[in-house]
Design a protein around this motif. Sequence first.
Motif: not given
Length: 406
Positions: A16, A19-21, A23-24, A64, A66, A70-71
């Motif tokens: 997770r 994935a968010i990293r 996206q950022r 991040l 969030v 979310d993680l």
Amino acid sequence: MPDDTDARHDVSIGRRIQAIRVQRGYTQHGLAQRANVSYSNLTKVEAGHRAASPALTAACARALRVPVTDLTGQPYFDSLKKDQLEELIQPLRHALANPLLPGELEPVRPLRDIRAQIARLDAARLGGEYMPIGAAVPALIDELLLLADTAAAGEAREQAYRALADAYRLGWSFVNKLGFTDLALLALERIQQCAPHAGDPYLQGVVCQGRSDYFLRHGAPEVSLREIRVLERELEDPVRRGDPRAMSMRGTLWLKTAVVSSRSCAPGSADDVASQIGEARDLAARIVGRPDPYQMCFDLTNVALHAASTQLDLGEAGRSVEMGAQIRFPAGWALNRTAHHYMDMARAHERLGQRDRALEALLEARSAAAVQTRYHPTTRETVMALLRGRGTPSRELRAFARWVGV
């Protein structure tokens, strides 16, 4: 491995974060710098070669921008539905959203009967059982709102508000353990609203303790430390006078600051932790045998648990295991805290590459408090790391993973 385990165990905190990293638009080096974590550790966590620690998870969530859930993936709705816990959330949400306004006038039980029910629910909480709490607290809050509104001014009203604060505290424990962060914060606000009317000068410490958990998990411990320092000044004189409630609250806050220090990675953290644990131990020794006024399990056993767990956060997994092995739990001691200790020990054994001993610790945690163990993100993260270890996972590990839901 069975397909149902294979298909899901890659949804780890590390995946997770990755994935968010992406996206950022951050590189691994960039996120490591923003989160102030080790690049090597971050790469291992993202690749699934190491379980994410609570400190790294919190730091990455903050960097991040969030929520930490979310993680971690909380709340775990599939498991909640299977255990029939999800259906208890909405009634409790309504009870917490009510801004201390009583309903229609109805017969209310005597306060002694209500307090007896609160004691039974606290016993369930200490045993790691949360369904009785979720089922009972909404109606309990409604009843106590009416009682507080109709009680005569003075001691009767104070006692009603004190019981109402306890009902909100129980609600907080339910939603907080299951990962409903916003509801947990709302429950703490309701306790804070009760505090001025409850005749207890230390009740604000319960709110502080809960908020500290939130800010620590979300990577902002400096906010909780500011509130703790304010309470420290207020507790200084009553602690000096030997007030057992003040000593219990102050000792609990010493343990919280020790956890914050152990996860800060700042120079001198180990010395700070040793000093803070020592202060807590001294206070716990002074109130041995006295009742636990705020149901926070502040005693010498809990100090020993924190001493072991903070060593793990400081990177001393071997020392953590050594200290943890020396702990002996008194008869009838809090099973929810016992389970948390074994989850920490499982994390330490996993870090040391001791897969069998890690699984043994997780099984001990489940034996102590099954519901708490099943819904704690540390359990899931440790299990995922064990599944990815070298060699074929054992039948026992695969069965435990299915029970957890990964």
